[in-house]
Design an enzyme around this catalytic site. Sequence first.
Site, PDB file in Angstrom:
ATOM      1  N   SER A 188       0.806  -1.220   0.000  1.00  0.00           N
ATOM      2  CA  SER A 188       0.000   0.000   0.000  1.00  0.00           C
ATOM      3  C   SER A 188       0.840   1.271   0.000  1.00  0.00           C
ATOM      4  O   SER A 188       0.296   2.368   0.034  1.00  0.00           O
ATOM      5  CB  SER A 188      -0.941   0.010   1.213  1.00  0.00           C
ATOM      6  OG  SER A 188      -0.194  -0.043   2.413  1.00  0.00           O
ATOM      7  N   THR A 190      -2.164   3.909   4.103  1.00  0.00           N
ATOM      8  CA  THR A 190      -1.176   4.968   4.000  1.00  0.00           C
ATOM      9  C   THR A 190      -0.267   4.992   5.218  1.00  0.00           C
ATOM     10  O   THR A 190      -0.692   4.676   6.318  1.00  0.00           O
ATOM     11  CB  THR A 190      -1.927   6.315   3.943  1.00  0.00           C
ATOM     12  OG1 THR A 190      -2.851   6.270   2.863  1.00  0.00           O
ATOM     13  CG2 THR A 190      -0.978   7.479   3.773  1.00  0.00           C
ATOM     14  N   THR A 223       1.798   7.107  -0.077  1.00  0.00           N
ATOM     15  CA  THR A 223       0.958   5.942  -0.359  1.00  0.00           C
ATOM     16  C   THR A 223       0.977   5.591  -1.834  1.00  0.00           C
ATOM     17  O   THR A 223       1.294   6.437  -2.687  1.00  0.00           O
ATOM     18  CB  THR A 223      -0.500   6.231   0.063  1.00  0.00           C
ATOM     19  OG1 THR A 223      -1.284   5.063  -0.067  1.00  0.00           O
ATOM     20  CG2 THR A 223      -1.107   7.336  -0.779  1.00  0.00           C
ATOM     21  N   ARG A 247      -6.701   8.405 -10.368  1.00  0.00           N
ATOM     22  CA  ARG A 247      -7.297   8.708  -9.068  1.00  0.00           C
ATOM     23  C   ARG A 247      -6.236   9.200  -8.086  1.00  0.00           C
ATOM     24  O   ARG A 247      -5.136   8.676  -8.009  1.00  0.00           O
ATOM     25  CB  ARG A 247      -7.977   7.469  -8.503  1.00  0.00           C
ATOM     26  CG  ARG A 247      -8.651   7.670  -7.135  1.00  0.00           C
ATOM     27  CD  ARG A 247      -7.765   7.246  -5.979  1.00  0.00           C
ATOM     28  NE  ARG A 247      -8.463   7.338  -4.690  1.00  0.00           N
ATOM     29  CZ  ARG A 247      -7.883   7.118  -3.510  1.00  0.00           C
ATOM     30  NH1 ARG A 247      -6.617   6.772  -3.455  1.00  0.00           N
ATOM     31  NH2 ARG A 247      -8.580   7.227  -2.395  1.00  0.00           N
ATOM     32  N   THR A 272      -5.531   8.090   7.445  1.00  0.00           N
ATOM     33  CA  THR A 272      -5.421   6.855   6.684  1.00  0.00           C
ATOM     34  C   THR A 272      -6.825   6.355   6.382  1.00  0.00           C
ATOM     35  O   THR A 272      -7.775   6.716   7.072  1.00  0.00           O
ATOM     36  CB  THR A 272      -4.621   5.793   7.471  1.00  0.00           C
ATOM     37  OG1 THR A 272      -4.399   4.646   6.642  1.00  0.00           O
ATOM     38  CG2 THR A 272      -5.348   5.357   8.724  1.00  0.00           C
ATOM     39  N   GLY A 273      -6.958   5.531   5.349  1.00  0.00           N
ATOM     40  CA  GLY A 273      -8.274   5.011   5.008  1.00  0.00           C
ATOM     41  C   GLY A 273      -8.764   5.512   3.673  1.00  0.00           C
ATOM     42  O   GLY A 273      -7.974   5.803   2.770  1.00  0.00           O
TER      43      GLY A 273
END
Length: 350
Positions: free
Chosen positions: A88, A205, A223, A233, A256-257
């Site tokens: 990631s 991330t 990330t 994106r 993060t997420g």
Amino acid sequence: MPTRRDFLKSTLMTASALAVPSIGAAATTEPAQRAAIPARAGARVVSTWDFGVPANRAAWALLGPGGKALDAVEAGVQIPEADRANHSVGLGGYPDRDGHVTLDASIMDGDGRCGAVACIERIVHPIRVARRVMEVTPHVLLVGEGALQFAREQGFHEQDLLTPEAEKAWHAWMKEAKYRPVPNSENRDYHQSLGLPGGKHNHDTIGMLAVDAHGHLAGACTTSGMAWKLHGRVGDSPIIGAGLYVDGEVGGATSTGVGEEVIRNAGSFLVVELMRQGRSPQEACEEAVRRIVKKRPDGAKELQVGFLALRRDGAVGAFAIQHGFTYAVCDADSQDRVFGSPSVYRTSFN
């Protein structure tokens, strides 16, 4: 005797809690304060997820002897950027649906200087390019081919970022070709359904925040973004005020997420501004998460967003939508501490 200010603060905090939809048995009953790491004198570095431990060690190698926070965070996040086993962040990151590994990164000093790159390819350490954007250009953000052109002009080495393991995962995903952002440990089941080893792979991330011995603050965020995303994106990580924000008078925050949810709420800026208004790092992270949940009452259970905050005095806080978000703390007392963040939901995921 309580003052008018105390009364208003209490009223605002109560109203904030009541504004969140009822989340029933899935709600955590563990007090958020248990996750808060108290202030301490001297340098401290914090980062998201358990892979923040080796990143923190690299940062501490500079920070501990009295180095600058900005140098420390840049050095620290390069560890996961170069880790082929981390799918990631950086090298080894999973590609978009067209097979391109595109990276996002940002860096910010407590004095307000900042730089970022987004959707850059072929560069292992986008955080280094982001710092060069900050230092040698009048801009904050460079993207795509322009970011790569700038990196070439600055002498950065290029290489193919699609590792054999990441390519194998991409081909396995192509059989179904269905995008599904899955939080935390559910990624293990999803990943194993592709016939690949389990782990946290989709949108984890690394964000890092540091305060040095002189009280100066800095942060970095990097990330490879969501696996199988649409080509082009860009998430929250390179967006100053979304994935990262640092104010030397107050503190810093990172996230993060699912980046889209963080961008919609200017999440890291919000956390820092709440700290400026007197909230603790823990209270600020909790409020930022709950605002996202409030806006997504029907969809929040399918999302993960977590915030991590570091105040100038060294106090730390974290909060997430889903159970499972972890963060690492390193200071003169310990270099290997990992903490579980409190969350809105506890039972949706492992």
